[in-house]
Motif scaffolding. Sequence first.
Motif, PDB file in Angstrom:
ATOM      1  N   UNK A 105      -6.134  -8.314 -12.957  1.00 23.46           N
ATOM      2  CA  UNK A 105      -6.765  -8.360 -11.641  1.00 23.46           C
ATOM      3  C   UNK A 105      -7.177  -6.962 -11.189  1.00 23.46           C
ATOM      4  N   UNK A 106      -8.228  -6.858 -10.385  1.00 15.94           N
ATOM      5  CA  UNK A 106      -8.565  -5.555  -9.800  1.00 15.94           C
ATOM      6  C   UNK A 106      -7.473  -5.113  -8.834  1.00 15.94           C
ATOM      7  N   UNK A 107      -7.243  -3.796  -8.759  1.00 16.57           N
ATOM      8  CA  UNK A 107      -6.148  -3.242  -7.962  1.00 16.57           C
ATOM      9  C   UNK A 107      -6.665  -2.047  -7.166  1.00 16.57           C
ATOM     10  N   UNK A 108      -6.208  -1.907  -5.920  1.00 16.96           N
ATOM     11  CA  UNK A 108      -6.513  -0.725  -5.114  1.00 16.96           C
ATOM     12  C   UNK A 108      -5.200  -0.117  -4.631  1.00 16.96           C
ATOM     13  N   UNK A 109      -5.226   1.185  -4.344  1.00 17.25           N
ATOM     14  CA  UNK A 109      -4.030   1.924  -3.930  1.00 17.25           C
ATOM     15  C   UNK A 109      -4.336   2.768  -2.706  1.00 17.25           C
ATOM     16  N   UNK A 110      -3.375   2.829  -1.774  1.00 11.48           N
ATOM     17  CA  UNK A 110      -3.464   3.765  -0.655  1.00 11.48           C
ATOM     18  C   UNK A 110      -2.052   4.040  -0.154  1.00 11.48           C
ATOM     19  N   UNK A 111      -1.933   5.025   0.741  1.00  4.49           N
ATOM     20  CA  UNK A 111      -0.631   5.331   1.329  1.00  4.49           C
ATOM     21  C   UNK A 111      -0.182   4.189   2.235  1.00  4.49           C
ATOM     22  N   UNK A 112       1.136   4.026   2.356  1.00  5.93           N
ATOM     23  CA  UNK A 112       1.645   2.935   3.186  1.00  5.93           C
ATOM     24  C   UNK A 112       1.295   3.120   4.658  1.00  5.93           C
ATOM     25  N   UNK A 113       1.174   4.363   5.107  1.00  2.53           N
ATOM     26  CA  UNK A 113       0.770   4.591   6.497  1.00  2.53           C
ATOM     27  C   UNK A 113      -0.647   4.079   6.744  1.00  2.53           C
ATOM     28  N   UNK A 114      -1.559   4.392   5.828  1.00  3.26           N
ATOM     29  CA  UNK A 114      -2.940   3.924   5.961  1.00  3.26           C
ATOM     30  C   UNK A 114      -3.021   2.408   5.834  1.00  3.26           C
ATOM     31  N   UNK A 115      -2.203   1.854   4.943  1.00  2.61           N
ATOM     32  CA  UNK A 115      -2.184   0.402   4.770  1.00  2.61           C
ATOM     33  C   UNK A 115      -1.727  -0.293   6.049  1.00  2.61           C
ATOM     34  N   UNK A 116      -0.692   0.257   6.679  1.00  2.00           N
ATOM     35  CA  UNK A 116      -0.175  -0.349   7.909  1.00  2.00           C
ATOM     36  C   UNK A 116      -1.237  -0.354   9.006  1.00  2.00           C
ATOM     37  N   UNK A 117      -1.955   0.750   9.152  1.00  2.00           N
ATOM     38  CA  UNK A 117      -3.013   0.805  10.159  1.00  2.00           C
ATOM     39  C   UNK A 117      -4.137  -0.169   9.819  1.00  2.00           C
ATOM     40  N   UNK A 118      -4.483  -0.278   8.542  1.00  2.00           N
ATOM     41  CA  UNK A 118      -5.521  -1.220   8.123  1.00  2.00           C
ATOM     42  C   UNK A 118      -5.137  -2.649   8.486  1.00  2.00           C
ATOM     43  N   UNK A 119      -3.857  -2.989   8.315  1.00  2.00           N
ATOM     44  CA  UNK A 119      -3.385  -4.327   8.688  1.00  2.00           C
ATOM     45  C   UNK A 119      -3.539  -4.570  10.182  1.00  2.00           C
ATOM     46  N   UNK A 120      -3.249  -3.554  10.983  1.00  2.00           N
ATOM     47  CA  UNK A 120      -3.381  -3.694  12.436  1.00  2.00           C
ATOM     48  C   UNK A 120      -4.831  -3.967  12.828  1.00  2.00           C
ATOM     49  N   UNK A 121      -5.758  -3.321  12.141  1.00  2.00           N
ATOM     50  CA  UNK A 121      -7.167  -3.409  12.529  1.00  2.00           C
ATOM     51  C   UNK A 121      -7.864  -4.649  11.996  1.00  2.00           C
TER      52      UNK A 121
END
Length: 407
Positions: free
Chosen positions: A194-210
Motif C-alpha cells: 500500500x502507499x504510505x505517507x509519514x509526518x510528525x505526530x504533532x502535525x498529524x494531530x493538527x491535521x486531524x483537528x482540521x
Amino acid sequence: MQGRTMLDLGLRNELLVLDLIRHAPDGTSQSEVVRRTGLSRQTVSLIVRRLLDRGIISTAGTVTVGRGKPATVLRLVPTAQLVAGVHLDPSAISLVIVDLLTSVVTERRLPAPSRDPEGDVDRIAAELTAVTQTLHEEGWRTPDGRDVDEALLGIGVASPGPIDVTRGVIVDPPWLPGWRDMPVVKRLRARTGLPVVLDKDTNAALTAEMWSTPQPTGETVLYLYIGAGIGSAVSVGGTVHHGAGALAGEIGHLPTGLEGAECSCGRRACLSLYTDGAALLERAEQLGVPLPDPDLPTVERLAGLTSLAADGDAGARQLVEDFGLALGEALRTLIDVHDPHRVIIGGPNWAALEPVALGRVLERSRHARLRRPREVEILTSQRGDDVGALGAATLFLQRELSPAARG
C-alpha cells in the motif's frame, strides 16, 4: 519548473467538488457546488457523474430553494473508502482504520516501539493483515459491495521527530531509540503493498483537528501536543507549516522563566522538564507523591497524579500547577510569535492533566505582552487520546483528497 497538465487541473477540480460536498453534513446541490467553486456547470456535472459512478457520493432526495425547481441533494458516502493510521508513540503503537470522515471502523493497540524497527514494521504489517481479515469475516463491505482490500487506500504514519518527510525517513528521534535513519515509508510499503505517507505526530494531530472543519482562508491555528514529549504545530488556511527541514514546532527547550533544574541542553528550566510525562512522574516520585502502580501506562499514572492534586496532595498539586504555568508561559510566547486565531491543546496526555492544569495555562497565557485587537480562542481537542493514530490516517486523506495538497 513544470507546468500543470490538464490531468492535474482535472484532478484538482474533482477534489474541490469532493471537498465541498464532504464539508456539507446535510448535503448540498449541484448548483451550490457551481456557485461555491466557480467551476462551470458542465464541469461540475461531469465531476458529479464520475463521483456517483465510483460510489464516493450519493444522491439523497431533493431540496427546493426559492422559486427554482427542486435540486438533487449530493452527499458524501463516508464508507466508500478506508484509510489506515499508525502512531509510533513511545508508550505504544496504535493502529486504526477509518472512513472518509475519520470515523473509526476498527482499532488495535500494540506494544511500544522496540529497538528493532524492522521487527516492529513486521508487527504492524501483520496486525493490519489480521485486522482486514477480521473485517472480511465480519462481512464488511462498502455500500456498493466492495470488500475491505478494495476500499483501503493507504497508510499514514505519525512519529516523533525529527523526520524527513520527502524521503519518508525517521531521522534520529530521541523518543524512539534504535529508529535512527529508518526508512519506514519504504519498509511498510514493501510489506503491505500500500502507499504510505509519514509526518510528525504533532502535525498529524493538527491535521486531524482540521479535517472535519473547513478552515477559513488565512486563518492561523496553533496546536499544542501533550504526549511523551511536548510539541506544537501551526497551520495557515488549512495547510500545516513544516519549515525547511520539517523541524517546525519543536518547543521542548523553550525557556519557562521558572526556577528549575539544569536541562540536558545545558540551560535551566526548559519547558520539557515540566511537561514531559516521564519527567513529571520522576519528580513526583522524588517528592514522595503516592503515585499509582508503576506498571500502569503513563497516561493512567498522570491521571492519578491529577486526582491526587485535586484531592489536596500538596506535592501533586505543585507539580500539576507547575506544568500548567510552564505550558502557559510557552503558549504566551507562541501566541506572540504566530498570532493565531485559535489555539487547540491536545495529545495523549492532555486529558489526564487538564482538570487541574487548564486554569493555570489560561491564567499565564492570557497575560499578553502585546496589546491584541481580539482575544485568542483557546480550546481543548475533541479528538481524544488516540489523536496521533487518527491524525496519521488523516495525513493520507489530506494528501489524496485535499485540493490544497494538490496545489
